[in-house]
Design a protein around this motif. Structure first.
Motif, PDB file in Angstrom:
ATOM      1  N   VAL A  83       0.842  -1.200   0.000  1.00 53.42           N
ATOM      2  CA  VAL A  83       0.000   0.000   0.000  1.00 53.42           C
ATOM      3  C   VAL A  83       0.876   1.249   0.000  1.00 53.42           C
ATOM      4  N   PHE A  84       1.968   1.211   0.758  1.00 53.02           N
ATOM      5  CA  PHE A  84       2.919   2.334   0.776  1.00 53.02           C
ATOM      6  C   PHE A  84       3.408   2.634  -0.641  1.00 53.02           C
ATOM      7  N   TRP A  85       3.807   1.595  -1.394  1.00 50.35           N
ATOM      8  CA  TRP A  85       4.296   1.797  -2.755  1.00 50.35           C
ATOM      9  C   TRP A  85       3.167   2.114  -3.728  1.00 50.35           C
ATOM     10  N   ALA A  86       1.956   1.683  -3.421  1.00 49.27           N
ATOM     11  CA  ALA A  86       0.809   2.008  -4.274  1.00 49.27           C
ATOM     12  C   ALA A  86       0.460   3.495  -4.199  1.00 49.27           C
ATOM     13  N   LEU A  87       0.752   4.144  -3.079  1.00 49.53           N
ATOM     14  CA  LEU A  87       0.440   5.576  -2.949  1.00 49.53           C
ATOM     15  C   LEU A  87       1.145   6.437  -3.992  1.00 49.53           C
ATOM     16  N   PRO A  88       2.481   6.365  -4.125  1.00 51.90           N
ATOM     17  CA  PRO A  88       3.089   7.199  -5.171  1.00 51.90           C
ATOM     18  C   PRO A  88       2.682   6.756  -6.578  1.00 51.90           C
ATOM     19  N   PHE A  89       2.435   5.466  -6.748  1.00 57.54           N
ATOM     20  CA  PHE A  89       1.989   4.984  -8.058  1.00 57.54           C
ATOM     21  C   PHE A  89       0.626   5.574  -8.394  1.00 57.54           C
ATOM     22  N   GLU A  90      -0.299   5.560  -7.445  1.00 58.80           N
ATOM     23  CA  GLU A  90      -1.628   6.127  -7.666  1.00 58.80           C
ATOM     24  C   GLU A  90      -1.552   7.644  -7.852  1.00 58.80           C
ATOM     25  N   PHE A  91      -0.648   8.292  -7.143  1.00 62.44           N
ATOM     26  CA  PHE A  91      -0.459   9.733  -7.338  1.00 62.44           C
ATOM     27  C   PHE A  91       0.016   9.996  -8.762  1.00 62.44           C
ATOM     28  N   TRP A  92       0.985   9.209  -9.229  1.00 62.66           N
ATOM     29  CA  TRP A  92       1.473   9.341 -10.603  1.00 62.66           C
ATOM     30  C   TRP A  92       0.330   9.093 -11.591  1.00 62.66           C
ATOM     31  N   ARG A  93      -0.440   8.058 -11.324  1.00 62.21           N
ATOM     32  CA  ARG A  93      -1.539   7.712 -12.229  1.00 62.21           C
ATOM     33  C   ARG A  93      -2.583   8.829 -12.282  1.00 62.21           C
ATOM     34  N   ALA A  94      -2.887   9.444 -11.149  1.00 63.22           N
ATOM     35  CA  ALA A  94      -3.864  10.537 -11.113  1.00 63.22           C
ATOM     36  C   ALA A  94      -3.351  11.764 -11.869  1.00 63.22           C
ATOM     37  N   ARG A  95      -2.063  12.001 -11.799  1.00 62.78           N
ATOM     38  CA  ARG A  95      -1.494  13.181 -12.481  1.00 62.78           C
ATOM     39  C   ARG A  95      -1.290  12.962 -13.972  1.00 62.78           C
ATOM     40  N   HIS A  96      -0.869  11.763 -14.362  1.00 62.62           N
ATOM     41  CA  HIS A  96      -0.527  11.512 -15.764  1.00 62.62           C
ATOM     42  C   HIS A  96      -1.638  10.849 -16.563  1.00 62.62           C
ATOM     43  N   ARG A  97      -2.581  10.259 -15.890  1.00 61.87           N
ATOM     44  CA  ARG A  97      -3.705   9.589 -16.533  1.00 61.87           C
ATOM     45  C   ARG A  97      -3.271   8.754 -17.746  1.00 61.87           C
ATOM     46  N   PRO A  98      -2.529   7.678 -17.493  1.00 63.76           N
ATOM     47  CA  PRO A  98      -2.034   6.861 -18.615  1.00 63.76           C
ATOM     48  C   PRO A  98      -3.189   6.364 -19.477  1.00 63.76           C
ATOM     49  N   SER A  99      -3.035   6.531 -20.774  1.00 66.67           N
ATOM     50  CA  SER A  99      -4.122   6.201 -21.686  1.00 66.67           C
ATOM     51  C   SER A  99      -4.026   4.788 -22.250  1.00 66.67           C
ATOM     52  N   THR A 100      -2.882   4.141 -22.075  1.00 72.48           N
ATOM     53  CA  THR A 100      -2.743   2.771 -22.585  1.00 72.48           C
ATOM     54  C   THR A 100      -2.291   1.840 -21.466  1.00 72.48           C
ATOM     55  N   ALA A 101      -2.546   0.566 -21.663  1.00 68.93           N
ATOM     56  CA  ALA A 101      -2.099  -0.436 -20.691  1.00 68.93           C
ATOM     57  C   ALA A 101      -0.573  -0.453 -20.607  1.00 68.93           C
ATOM     58  N   GLY A 102       0.085  -0.221 -21.744  1.00 70.95           N
ATOM     59  CA  GLY A 102       1.548  -0.195 -21.757  1.00 70.95           C
ATOM     60  C   GLY A 102       2.114   0.933 -20.917  1.00 70.95           C
ATOM     61  N   THR A 103       1.501   2.103 -20.995  1.00 72.77           N
ATOM     62  CA  THR A 103       1.950   3.241 -20.192  1.00 72.77           C
ATOM     63  C   THR A 103       1.711   2.970 -18.708  1.00 72.77           C
ATOM     64  N   LEU A 104       0.566   2.395 -18.393  1.00 79.22           N
ATOM     65  CA  LEU A 104       0.255   2.041 -17.008  1.00 79.22           C
ATOM     66  C   LEU A 104       1.265   1.023 -16.484  1.00 79.22           C
TER      67      LEU A 104
END
Length: 165
Positions: A83-104
């Motif tokens: 969960v600790f590592w998911a926090l910065p990942f989710e923050f990145w995801r919210a800011r960058h909004r990856p549009s493809t599965a590859g980017t995610l």
């Protein structure tokens, strides 16, 4: 102004998304740990029990029995870490909004690589995941790859469940 409103609306969902994403990442990596340990001739619970070494010392790595003191504590520690590592990942995801599965997946791989570097390059030995006490380096790398896959899959689940883009 509209973009700011959307981001602010997503922010309260960030901790919830991290819990969902971390749960999936934790389960994926624990499954990998058990399978890899078995493939290396070790007990499937040894790597997760080894995670409790921060409290029990290195002897925790030798335990392969299911018990609250080692298995539950090891899993809870691992889950909290995921969960600790998911926090910065989710923050990145919210800011960058990856549009493809590859980017995610690329973002998840970067997060997992940073986690591995910090877990084994910066963290004091007593507070590492403890897998090095049981598994080969190759298996540890595979486990971090499973963590990355779990982060990506968890983010997709969180997106569906929480509704955070």
């Amino acid at each position: 102004m509209e973009m700011r409103t959307n981001r602010n609306r997503d922010r309260p969902a960030l901790p919830v998304s991290a819990v969902v994403t971390g749960a999936v990442a934790s389960l994926a990596s624990v499954a990998a740990l058990a399978l890899l340990a078995k493939a290396e001739g070790k007990g499937p619970l040894q790597p997760i029990n080894a995670t409790s070494h921060w409290l029990h010392g290195e002897k925790a790595a030798g335990r392969d029995e299911l018990d609250a003191s080692h298995t539950l504590l090891g899993f809870a520690t691992h889950y909290a870490s995921a969960v600790f590592w998911a926090l910065p990942f989710e923050f990145w995801r919210a800011r960058h909004r990856p549009s493809t599965a590859g980017t995610l997946l690329r973002g998840a791989c970067m997060t997992s690589a940073v986690a591995a570097a910090i877990d084994y390059g910066v963290t004091p030995k007593r507070f590492t995941p403890g897998w090095e006490l049981v598994l080969s380096k190759r298996s540890m790398v595979v486990t971090y790859a499973a963590l990355a896959l779990g982060l990506a899959a968890g983010a997709k689940l969180a997106q569906a469940v929480v509704g955070c883009r």
